[in-house]
Design a protein around this motif. Structure first.
Motif, PDB file in Angstrom:
ATOM      1  N   CYS A 271      11.018   5.330   6.157  1.00 41.32           N
ATOM      2  CA  CYS A 271      11.467   3.957   6.412  1.00 41.32           C
ATOM      3  C   CYS A 271      12.596   3.989   7.427  1.00 41.32           C
ATOM      4  CB  CYS A 271      11.942   3.291   5.124  1.00 41.32           C
ATOM      5  SG  CYS A 271      12.554   1.598   5.368  1.00 41.32           S
ATOM      6  N   ILE A 272      12.508   3.132   8.475  1.00 42.05           N
ATOM      7  CA  ILE A 272      13.555   3.070   9.492  1.00 42.05           C
ATOM      8  C   ILE A 272      14.395   1.808   9.352  1.00 42.05           C
ATOM      9  CG2 ILE A 272      12.367   4.528  11.169  1.00 42.05           C
ATOM     10  CD1 ILE A 272      11.452   1.903  12.545  1.00 42.05           C
ATOM     11  N   GLY A 273      14.170   1.021   8.307  1.00 39.56           N
ATOM     12  CA  GLY A 273      15.020  -0.143   8.059  1.00 39.56           C
ATOM     13  C   GLY A 273      14.826  -1.278   9.049  1.00 39.56           C
ATOM     14  N   CYS A 274      13.641  -1.432   9.615  1.00 38.11           N
ATOM     15  CA  CYS A 274      13.440  -2.478  10.635  1.00 38.11           C
ATOM     16  C   CYS A 274      13.261  -3.849  10.011  1.00 38.11           C
ATOM     17  CB  CYS A 274      12.246  -2.142  11.515  1.00 38.11           C
ATOM     18  SG  CYS A 274      10.641  -2.266  10.691  1.00 38.11           S
ATOM     19  N   LYS A 275      12.928  -3.901   8.709  1.00 38.18           N
ATOM     20  CA  LYS A 275      12.726  -5.151   7.984  1.00 38.18           C
ATOM     21  C   LYS A 275      11.521  -5.948   8.475  1.00 38.18           C
ATOM     22  CE  LYS A 275      17.774  -5.589   7.390  1.00 38.18           C
ATOM     23  NZ  LYS A 275      18.929  -6.450   7.667  1.00 38.18           N
ATOM     24  N   ALA A 276      10.641  -5.310   9.233  1.00 36.39           N
ATOM     25  CA  ALA A 276       9.420  -6.003   9.674  1.00 36.39           C
ATOM     26  C   ALA A 276       8.605  -6.451   8.464  1.00 36.39           C
ATOM     27  CB  ALA A 276       8.575  -5.099  10.565  1.00 36.39           C
ATOM     28  N   CYS A 277       8.665  -5.676   7.359  1.00 33.63           N
ATOM     29  CA  CYS A 277       7.923  -6.055   6.149  1.00 33.63           C
ATOM     30  C   CYS A 277       8.449  -7.368   5.590  1.00 33.63           C
ATOM     31  CB  CYS A 277       8.011  -4.948   5.105  1.00 33.63           C
ATOM     32  SG  CYS A 277       9.679  -4.358   4.738  1.00 33.63           S
ATOM     33  N   GLU A 278       9.782  -7.537   5.608  1.00 34.08           N
ATOM     34  CA  GLU A 278      10.359  -8.768   5.072  1.00 34.08           C
ATOM     35  C   GLU A 278       9.907  -9.978   5.889  1.00 34.08           C
ATOM     36  OE1 GLU A 278      14.421  -9.144   3.895  1.00 34.08           O
ATOM     37  OE2 GLU A 278      14.701  -6.987   3.642  1.00 34.08           O
ATOM     38  N   VAL A 279       9.934  -9.829   7.212  1.00 37.43           N
ATOM     39  CA  VAL A 279       9.580 -10.952   8.079  1.00 37.43           C
ATOM     40  C   VAL A 279       8.084 -11.244   7.986  1.00 37.43           C
ATOM     41  CG1 VAL A 279       9.562 -11.804  10.447  1.00 37.43           C
ATOM     42  CG2 VAL A 279      11.511 -10.476   9.631  1.00 37.43           C
TER      43      VAL A 279
ATOM     44  N   VAL B 297      35.684  -0.933  22.483  1.00 36.73           N
ATOM     45  CA  VAL B 297      34.550  -1.689  21.958  1.00 36.73           C
ATOM     46  C   VAL B 297      33.282  -1.165  22.612  1.00 36.73           C
ATOM     47  CG1 VAL B 297      33.318  -3.881  22.295  1.00 36.73           C
ATOM     48  CG2 VAL B 297      35.526  -3.867  21.166  1.00 36.73           C
ATOM     49  N   THR B 298      32.267  -0.931  21.800  1.00 42.07           N
ATOM     50  CA  THR B 298      30.948  -0.655  22.354  1.00 42.07           C
ATOM     51  C   THR B 298      29.988  -1.702  21.802  1.00 42.07           C
ATOM     52  OG1 THR B 298      29.210   0.975  22.664  1.00 42.07           O
ATOM     53  CG2 THR B 298      30.327   1.031  20.556  1.00 42.07           C
ATOM     54  N   THR B 299      29.152  -2.227  22.679  1.00 44.79           N
ATOM     55  CA  THR B 299      28.244  -3.312  22.292  1.00 44.79           C
ATOM     56  C   THR B 299      26.831  -2.778  22.158  1.00 44.79           C
ATOM     57  OG1 THR B 299      28.043  -3.866  24.617  1.00 44.79           O
ATOM     58  CG2 THR B 299      29.560  -5.177  23.319  1.00 44.79           C
ATOM     59  N   TYR B 300      26.060  -3.414  21.294  1.00 46.49           N
ATOM     60  CA  TYR B 300      24.676  -2.989  21.095  1.00 46.49           C
ATOM     61  C   TYR B 300      23.880  -4.129  20.502  1.00 46.49           C
ATOM     62  CZ  TYR B 300      27.166  -1.819  16.747  1.00 46.49           C
ATOM     63  OH  TYR B 300      27.979  -1.844  15.651  1.00 46.49           O
ATOM     64  N   ARG B 301      22.583  -3.880  20.418  1.00 45.19           N
ATOM     65  CA  ARG B 301      21.691  -4.892  19.845  1.00 45.19           C
ATOM     66  C   ARG B 301      21.261  -4.475  18.451  1.00 45.19           C
ATOM     67  NH1 ARG B 301      21.225  -5.266  25.232  1.00 45.19           N
ATOM     68  NH2 ARG B 301      21.152  -7.402  25.996  1.00 45.19           N
ATOM     69  N   LEU B 302      20.783  -5.445  17.686  1.00 46.36           N
ATOM     70  CA  LEU B 302      20.333  -5.184  16.322  1.00 46.36           C
ATOM     71  C   LEU B 302      18.803  -5.253  16.262  1.00 46.36           C
ATOM     72  CD1 LEU B 302      22.902  -7.412  14.428  1.00 46.36           C
ATOM     73  CD2 LEU B 302      22.912  -4.916  14.597  1.00 46.36           C
ATOM     74  N   THR B 303      18.233  -4.378  15.428  1.00 45.81           N
ATOM     75  CA  THR B 303      16.779  -4.356  15.247  1.00 45.81           C
ATOM     76  C   THR B 303      16.262  -5.715  14.820  1.00 45.81           C
ATOM     77  OG1 THR B 303      17.107  -2.124  14.454  1.00 45.81           O
ATOM     78  CG2 THR B 303      14.945  -3.086  14.093  1.00 45.81           C
ATOM     79  N   GLU B 304      17.078  -6.432  14.034  1.00 48.70           N
ATOM     80  CA  GLU B 304      16.634  -7.699  13.466  1.00 48.70           C
ATOM     81  C   GLU B 304      16.512  -8.786  14.520  1.00 48.70           C
ATOM     82  OE1 GLU B 304      18.900  -5.728  12.355  1.00 48.70           O
ATOM     83  OE2 GLU B 304      18.679  -5.404  10.205  1.00 48.70           O
ATOM     84  N   HIS B 305      17.125  -8.574  15.691  1.00 52.32           N
ATOM     85  CA  HIS B 305      17.068  -9.597  16.721  1.00 52.32           C
ATOM     86  C   HIS B 305      15.872  -9.384  17.626  1.00 52.32           C
ATOM     87  CE1 HIS B 305      21.607 -10.685  16.383  1.00 52.32           C
ATOM     88  NE2 HIS B 305      20.857 -11.287  15.491  1.00 52.32           N
ATOM     89  N   PHE B 306      15.277 -10.495  18.042  1.00 44.64           N
ATOM     90  CA  PHE B 306      14.165 -10.416  18.975  1.00 44.64           C
ATOM     91  C   PHE B 306      14.657 -10.799  20.361  1.00 44.64           C
ATOM     92  CE2 PHE B 306      10.641 -12.529  21.198  1.00 44.64           C
ATOM     93  CZ  PHE B 306       9.856 -11.415  21.379  1.00 44.64           C
TER      94      PHE B 306
END
Lengths: 296, 328
Positions: free
Chosen positions: A40-48, B173-182
Motif C-alpha cells: 500500500c502506498i497510501g494514495c487513497k484511490a480506494c477511498e475516492v 521552506v520546501t514546497t510540494y504537492r500531495l497525492t490527494e490533489h489532482f
C-alpha cells in the motif's frame, strides 16, 4: 437444505458455506478481499473510487493530526479507510516492529493500510438485525438493503470491528457492499479496480487465502519477519473474514482488534441460562405458593 | 501519415490496445500507443553499440540483424547502423545511423554545452535566491549571476548566508504537492471527495523545530517571509529531519501547494510566501526553496498583518536592492 440447519449453532463455529446456509441453493463461489498492506502506498484511490461508485456523501473536513489520515475510521459514509501509522525504529533492524534502544540511530517506518468491512463468516450485524435489512448475498458477502433498514442501530454495537455506522442526516445504517451491483455484472469492486499497486485484491476467497499464504512466506524469506495475516483463519472468533489483510505489525497498531469474536456467539448459552433462571424462578414461585397454601 | 491513420493502423484502435504483459515483450509495445511512432524509449539506439550489437543482453532494446539487413528488437528503431547522410542533408535527415540522440541537432549526447544555454557550458551549484547558508562552492558568488530578479515593494528578497539580517528568516521552506490533489487547487479544492482527504492547509515540522518555536501538533502556526504572512495547521512529524549544513543545524518546513480562498477546503497559499526570481533559460520561478520564520498561533488580520510583515522587513534590513546583485 433447511433440514440440515436444525440443531446447528449458526452463530459461531465452523461454517464452510455461509451463502448456502443463508438459503442460496445454487450460488457462485464466495468472494472477498485480500488487502496486502505491504504494497500500500497510501494514495487513497480506494477511498475516492468507493465514494464515487457508491455515491457516498462527503463526511467532514477535519484535519485530524493523525499523519495523513483525515478519514479517521470506517463508518456510514466511509467504506474504505486508509490508516497512516508513523513509527520510529532502529536503522536496519531485522524486525522493524521491535522497539528502539535509546541511543541507537533510528529511521521512520510509515505504515499504510486500507481497511474495509470484513464480510465476516459469522456476521453479528446480520444476526441482530430485526428488520432483515442486513442479508447474506449469494456471493457470501453481507449487505444492508437501504430500502428496508429503519435505522434502529442494533448492528452498530454488534460489529466487533466498529465498521457499520449511521449516516447522521439520514438515520439509516450503511457499510461496504463489496460493490454488490458490480459483482452481479461480473466486475470487481471499485476499490480493487482503482488500486494501482494491487494492495487490494479481489477474488474467490479460497484463492485469495492461498495467495496470501504464499505472500507471507515470500516476505519472511525477504527478511520481513513481522509480516502476518489477519482475519484469514476460518477457526477464528468470526469464522474467518471475507475481507482479510496482510499486516506488518500487530493488529492494534492499525486500529484493528487483536482477537475479534462475533458478538452473538454466546446468545444460545445466554438464552439457555435465562430459560433455566426463568424455570427456577417459576418453580420457586410455585413452591412458595404451595407452601403458602398449606400454611393457610 | 496522418495521426488518425496511425491510430487506426491495421484496423485496430492502437490506443485502446490492452495486451497483457505476459503475452508480449517487457517493453510492451502493444499496450496502448505512443506518439508519434509507437516508440517507447526515445533514445533506444543507445542500447546497442555503433554496429548494432546490444551492450547488454538483459537490457537490449533493439539489435541489428545482419543476415536480413534490418533492425530487430522490442522497440521501434530508426536508421540502419551504416546509414550516412548526404553532405547537403539538413535537420533530422542529417543524422547518421550511429547518432542515437535523435532529438539533438547533432544526434550526440552532450556533457559540455557551449551553445544554447545562458548559463552553460557545465553544471554547477549556486544557492537559491533565499538561502540560510553561504554557497559552499563559490564563496564570493552566492546566487547565479544570470538569474532574473525583480526587486520591488511586493517582491522583496531576503538576505542570504552570511549577509546581515539573514537570521531573521532562519528556516528553509520546501514546497510540494500531495497525492490527494489532482493537478492543482482549482481541480482539487472544489471536489468534496478530495477535500475531505486533505481538508486543511498544513505545514510539516520536525519535533526539534516544534520545540524550538513552541509549535503544537495540530495547532496553528504563522509563517513569515518578506513577501507575506500566512497561517497553517501544524503537523509535527519525524518524517521531517533537521539538516546539518555547513556545520550547523538548519530546520526545514514542508508546505504543500494548492490551498486558496475558495472551494470546499480553504486556506492561505504557500505561494504567497515565495518571491519571483527566474532561471535564465526557461524563466521558471524559484518556488521550491525559500527562507522564512515560523511562530505559534494564527496570523493577525488587517493592518496588524502588514505591521508584522514590515517589522520583519525592518529587522532584516531589507530594501528593494537586497538580494538583487549580479556578482557577489
Amino acid at each position: 437444505m433447511t433440514d440440515s440447519l436444525i440443531g446447528r449453532n449458526l452463530l459461531a463455529g465452523a461454517e464452510p458455506d455461509p451463502a448456502g446456509d443463508a438459503g442460496h441453493a445454487d450460488h457462485p463461489e464466495r468472494v472477498g478481499f485480500f488487502t496486502d498492506t505491504s504494497v500500500c502506498i497510501g494514495c487513497k484511490a480506494c477511498e475516492v473510487a468507493c465514494k464515487e461508485w457508491n455515491a457516498i456523501p462527503e463526511d467532514g473536513l477535519d484535519l485530524t493530526g493523525m499523519s495523513y489520515d483525515n478519514s479517521q475510521g470506517l463508518g456510514g459514509s466511509t467504506w474504505r479507510h486508509v490508516a497512516f501509522v508513523e513509527q520510529t525504529r532502529p536503522v536496519g533492524a531485522p524486525d522493524p516492529s521491535a522497539p528502539p534502544d535509546s541511543d541507537s540511530e533510528t529511521e521512520l517506518r510509515w505504515l499504510m493500510a486500507s481497511d474495509v468491512c470484513k464480510h465476516c463468516t459469522h456476521a453479528a450485524c446480520l444476526d441482530v438485525c430485526p428488520t432483515g435489512a442486513l442479508v447474506r448475498t449469494e456471493f457470501g458477502t453481507v449487505i444492508v438493503q437501504e430500502d428496508i433498514c429503519n435505522g434502529c442501530g442494533y448492528c452498530v454495537p454488534a460489529c466487533p470491528y466498529g465498521v457499520i455506522g449511521q449516516r447522521p442526516d439520514d438515520g439509516r445504517m450503511f457499510k461496504c457492499t463489496l460493490c454488490y451491483d458490480r459483482l452481479g455484472a461480473g466486475q470487481e469492486p471499485a476499490c480493487a479496480k482503482a488500486c494501482p499497486t494491487d494492495s487490494i485484491q479481489f477474488g474467490p476467497l479460497d484463492e485469495l487465502r492461498e495467495r496470501a499464504a504464499l505472500r507471507v512466506d515470500q516476505l519472511h524469506d525477504d527478511g520481513v519477519p513481522g509480516a502476518r495475516l489477519y482475519g484469514q483463519d476460518p477457526e477464528d472468533g468470526v469464522g474467518g473474514d471475507g475481507a482479510f489483510f496482510l499486516l506488518l505489525d500487530e493488529p492494534e497498531v492499525y486500529g484493528l482488534p487483536p482477537d475479534p469474536v462475533v458478538t452473538t456467539r454466546d446468545l444460545p448459552a445466554m438464552w439457555r441460562y435465562a430459560a433455566a433462571a426463568a424455570a427456577g424462578l417459576l418453580g420457586g414461585v410455585a413452591a412458595a405458593a404451595a407452601a403458602a397454601g398449606r400454611s393457610r | 501519415m496522418r495521426l488518425l491513420d496511425l491510430l487506426r493502423r491495421d484496423g485496430v484502435n492502437q490506443a485502446a490496445r490492452k495486451k497483457p504483459h505476459t503475452e508480449q515483450s517487457w517493453v510492451a509495445p502493444e499496450w496502448a500507443w505512443s506518439w508519434p511512432a509507437n516508440r517507447r524509449i526515445l533514445y533506444n539506439r543507445c542500447s546497442a553499440d555503433p554496429r548494432g550489437e546490444p551492450w547488454s543482453e538483459r537490457k537490449a532494446l533493439i539489435w541489428w540483424d545482419a543476415d536480413h539487413g534490418r533492425w530487430d528488437g522490442h522497440d521501434v528503431p530508426d536508421r540502419p547502423p551504416s546509414h550516412r547522410p548526404p553532405k547537403d542533408a539538413t535537420g533530422p535527415d542529417a543524422l547518421a545511423g550511429n547518432d542515437p540522440f535523435i532529438m539533438q541537432a547533432d544526434g550526440k549526447g552532450w556533457l559540455y554545452a557551449p551553445a544554447g544555454l545562458v548559463d552553460g557550458p557545465l553544471p554547477t551549484h549556486y544557492e537559491p535566491q533565499d538561502s540560510p547558508v553561504p554557497n559552499p562552492i563559490y564563496h564570493r558568488q552566492q546566487r547565479s549571476p544570470v538569474r532574473q530578479v525583480f526587486g520591488r515593494d511586493h517582491n522583496l528578497y531576503h538576505p542570504s548566508g552570511d549577509e546581515p539580517g539573514s537570521e531573521v528568516y532562519p528556516y528553509v521552506v520546501t514546497t510540494y504537492r500531495l497525492t490527494e490533489h489532482f493537478t492543482a487547487g482549482g481541480m482539487s479544492r472544489w471536489s468534496p471527495y478530495l477535500s475531505e482527504l486533505q481538508p486543511e492547509f498544513f505545514c510539516e515540522v520536525s519535533p526539534e523545530l516544534a520545540a524550538e518555536r513552541g509549535l503544537a501538533h495540530a495547532g496553528w502556526a504563522t509563517i513569515v517571509s518578506a513577501r507575506s504572512v500566512i497561517e497553517v495547521r501544524v503537523l509535527v512529524t519525524e518524517r521531517m529531519t533537521p539538516l546539518t549544513v555547513g556545520g550547523r543545524t538548519v530546520h526545514q518546513i514542508g508546505l504543500p501547494y494548492h490551498w486558496g480562498p475558495n472551494g470546499h477546503s480553504r486556506g492561505d497559499a504557500a505561494n504567497e510566501l515565495a518571491s519571483i526570481a527566474l532561471d535564465p533559460n526557461v524563466h521558471i520561478q524559484e518556488v521550491k526553496a525559500l527562507t522564512v520564520d515560523i511562530r505559534p498561533g494564527r496570523r493577525p488580520r488587517g493592518p496588524e498583518l502588514l505591521d508584522l510583515l514590515h517589522d520583519y522587513q525592518r529587522r532584516a534590513g531589507i530594501t528593494r536592492q537586497t538580494g538583487t546583485e549580479v556578482r557577489g
